[in-house]
Design an enzyme around this catalytic site. Structure first.
Site, mmCIF file in Angstrom:
data_model
loop_
_atom_site.group_PDB
_atom_site.id
_atom_site.type_symbol
_atom_site.label_atom_id
_atom_site.label_comp_id
_atom_site.label_asym_id
_atom_site.label_seq_id
_atom_site.Cartn_x
_atom_site.Cartn_y
_atom_site.Cartn_z
ATOM 1 N N TYR A 29 3.752 -3.753 3.130
ATOM 2 C CA TYR A 29 3.485 -5.096 2.588
ATOM 3 C C TYR A 29 3.615 -6.148 3.682
ATOM 4 C CZ TYR A 29 3.701 -9.052 -0.670
ATOM 5 O OH TYR A 29 3.464 -10.234 -1.349
ATOM 6 N N ALA A 30 4.744 -6.100 4.424
ATOM 7 C CA ALA A 30 4.980 -7.111 5.464
ATOM 8 C C ALA A 30 3.901 -7.044 6.541
ATOM 9 C CB ALA A 30 6.367 -6.907 6.073
ATOM 10 N N VAL B 263 -10.936 -5.026 -4.268
ATOM 11 C CA VAL B 263 -11.034 -5.620 -2.929
ATOM 12 C C VAL B 263 -10.755 -4.627 -1.799
ATOM 13 C CG1 VAL B 263 -10.484 -7.954 -3.727
ATOM 14 C CG2 VAL B 263 -8.642 -6.459 -2.906
#
Ligand code: NAD
Length: 274
Positions: free
Chosen positions: A163-164, A71
């Site tokens: 990530y956040a 992706v």
């Protein structure tokens, strides 16, 4: 006198009869579990991931296609959506769930290549897939897109900046696309899981102090089961959520409802009161 009540709602088992569902990250954890829930409710599954693993043997091969898709690659995402439509003639539901975590480190010590990989996988994937799927959904006059965000996207997450940021980006991309597509009958929403028992979090089992610290922040006192996240995804994808778009549904045992830092705060407050 016996009155024959007409059934106005489809039963749960028919909810996705013959609907075509494309899932990313669909061979592990939340994705694999959600795939099996969709299948059990009549969907045709176009499952994608980096590798096939043993997904066909665990889900059965009826109504399941597998397609290899990274992706983080716009080309792979476009090809996956096209292959889905070539086979089934349509795409009713897109569930972008593939995601990766990052090593914990504050920004000066974060790896630049890892930052880019996390952003392109988690957030880029949603952008590339939606870009490819929306034109088909517009022609169909309907469609539903759901993304897996995280509680780490609802507020900050110490030392997990890539990530956040990627999950916060998902939330705002979901809201923006929902506004853009509301007129087309395409609904776009997200789930925001908290700590969920999957292969991603399996290493925590070997780190009891970390696991206990994480559990202590969850008002319901436990991690989610993947099917609890999956059921929220199915709700958002279904006609039960026909007037819901641009929404982010936390599935976190109450974590995001609490800004008190419980239970430690409560302990200290109680001690103050003697
Ligand atoms: N487990 C948790 O506590 C938790 C909490 C909040 C959010 N999430 C999110 O839930 C989603 C699913 O995670 P999970 O917990 O089931 O973990 P998991 O590791 O079991 O599943 C992640 C899947 O994503 C796939 N994937 C990774 N990179 C990919 C890429 N470039 N292209 C295609 N597929 C790729 C993996 O192969 C795997 O199948 C992720 O987006 C994750 O960030 C998980």
């Amino acid at each position: 006198m016996v009155v024959n009540r007409q059934q106005t709602h489809t039963t749960t088992s028919q909810r996705f009869q013959d609907q075509v569902v494309l899932i990313t990250g669909g061979t592990s954890g939340i994705g694999a579990t959600t795939a099996s829930l969709f299948l059990a409710q009549g969907a045709k599954l176009f499952n994608t991931d980096l590798e096939e693993r043993n997904i066909k043997s665990s889900l059965g091969s009826k109504n399941v296609d597998f397609y290899k898709c990274d992706v983080s690659s716009p080309e792979d995402c476009e090809a996956a959506v096209k292959a889905c439509v070539d086979i089934h003639g349509r795409i009713d539901i897109l569930f972008h769930n593939a995601g990766i975590l990052c090593q914990p480190a504050e920004v000066p010590d974060q790896d630049v290549a890892l930052f880019q990989k996390v952003l392109l996988t988690n957030l880029g994937g949603l952008f590339y897939l939606s870009r490819a799927a929306i034109p088909y959904m517009r022609k169909q006059g309907k469609g539903s897109i759901i993304a897996t965000a995280s509680t780490s996207g609802l507020s900050g997450a110490m030392a997990l900046s890539p990530y956040a940021a990627s999950k916060a980006g998902i939330i705002n991309l979901v809201k923006t696309m929902a506004l853009d597509r509301a007129k087309d009958g395409i609904r776009i929403n997200a789930v925001a899981p908290g700590y969920t028992n999957t292969p991603m979090t399996a290493p925590f089992a070997g780190l009891p102090a970390l696991r206990d610290a994480m559990l202590s922040r969850i008002p319901m006192g436990r991690a989610a089961k993947p099917e609890e996240v999956g059921r929220a995804v199915l709700f958002l994808a279904s006609e039960d959520a026909s007037f819901t778009t641009g929404h982010v549904l936390p599935v976190d045992g109450g974590t995001s409802a609490d800004c008190s830092g419980a239970p430690d705060t409560i302990k200290h407050l109680a001690a103050m009161q003697g």
